[in-house]
Design a protein around this motif. Sequence first.
Motif, PDB file in Angstrom:
ATOM      1  N   HIS A  38       0.817  -1.219   0.000  1.00 34.24           N
ATOM      2  CA  HIS A  38       0.000   0.000   0.000  1.00 34.24           C
ATOM      3  C   HIS A  38       0.851   1.269   0.000  1.00 34.24           C
ATOM      4  CE1 HIS A  38      -3.957  -1.817   0.492  1.00 34.24           C
ATOM      5  NE2 HIS A  38      -3.407  -2.673   1.331  1.00 34.24           N
ATOM      6  N   GLU A  39       1.874   1.308   0.854  1.00 34.94           N
ATOM      7  CA  GLU A  39       2.706   2.507   0.954  1.00 34.94           C
ATOM      8  C   GLU A  39       3.484   2.755  -0.340  1.00 34.94           C
ATOM      9  OE1 GLU A  39       2.669   0.130   3.498  1.00 34.94           O
ATOM     10  OE2 GLU A  39       1.308   1.350   4.708  1.00 34.94           O
ATOM     11  N   LYS A  40       3.986   1.680  -0.939  1.00 32.59           N
ATOM     12  CA  LYS A  40       4.709   1.806  -2.204  1.00 32.59           C
ATOM     13  C   LYS A  40       3.774   2.338  -3.291  1.00 32.59           C
ATOM     14  CE  LYS A  40       6.899  -1.035  -5.733  1.00 32.59           C
ATOM     15  NZ  LYS A  40       7.062  -2.402  -6.201  1.00 32.59           N
ATOM     16  N   ARG A  93       3.213   6.032  -2.794  1.00 30.75           N
ATOM     17  CA  ARG A  93       4.377   6.813  -3.246  1.00 30.75           C
ATOM     18  C   ARG A  93       4.422   6.892  -4.771  1.00 30.75           C
ATOM     19  NH1 ARG A  93       6.868   3.783   0.696  1.00 30.75           N
ATOM     20  NH2 ARG A  93       7.904   2.465  -0.838  1.00 30.75           N
TER      21      ARG A  93
END
Length: 115
Positions: free
Chosen positions: A69-71, A74
């Motif tokens: 999710h974080e990737k 970004r």
Amino acid sequence: MSAIKRLCYSCDLKDDPQLIEKYKEYHAAGNAWPEITRSIKDAGIIDMEIYLTGNRLFMIMEVDETFDHEKKARMDAENPKVKEWEKLMDTFQQRLPWAENGQKWVPLEQIFKLE
């Protein structure tokens, strides 16, 4: 063999029949911008479907082991076309009443699975 995981989310559209029809047009087969579908696939999303009832959307994603999710957040923040698409989609979407601040798509909790 890679592990495939299913993730499900919900979001509302503004309760306006004309806006809903326009949103459906943007998501009809072949109408999503190619940069958007490419960014989805590049993030490790193998399959994505969106369903609609009334003005409530349900999104089902199948992701591979590379999805994070974080990737993805970004990657989206660094992609001008994704930012443009999200800004456009915001004209159609509204947050669920229980969504956290800034959260558009809310994860669904699985409460049943046929065994």
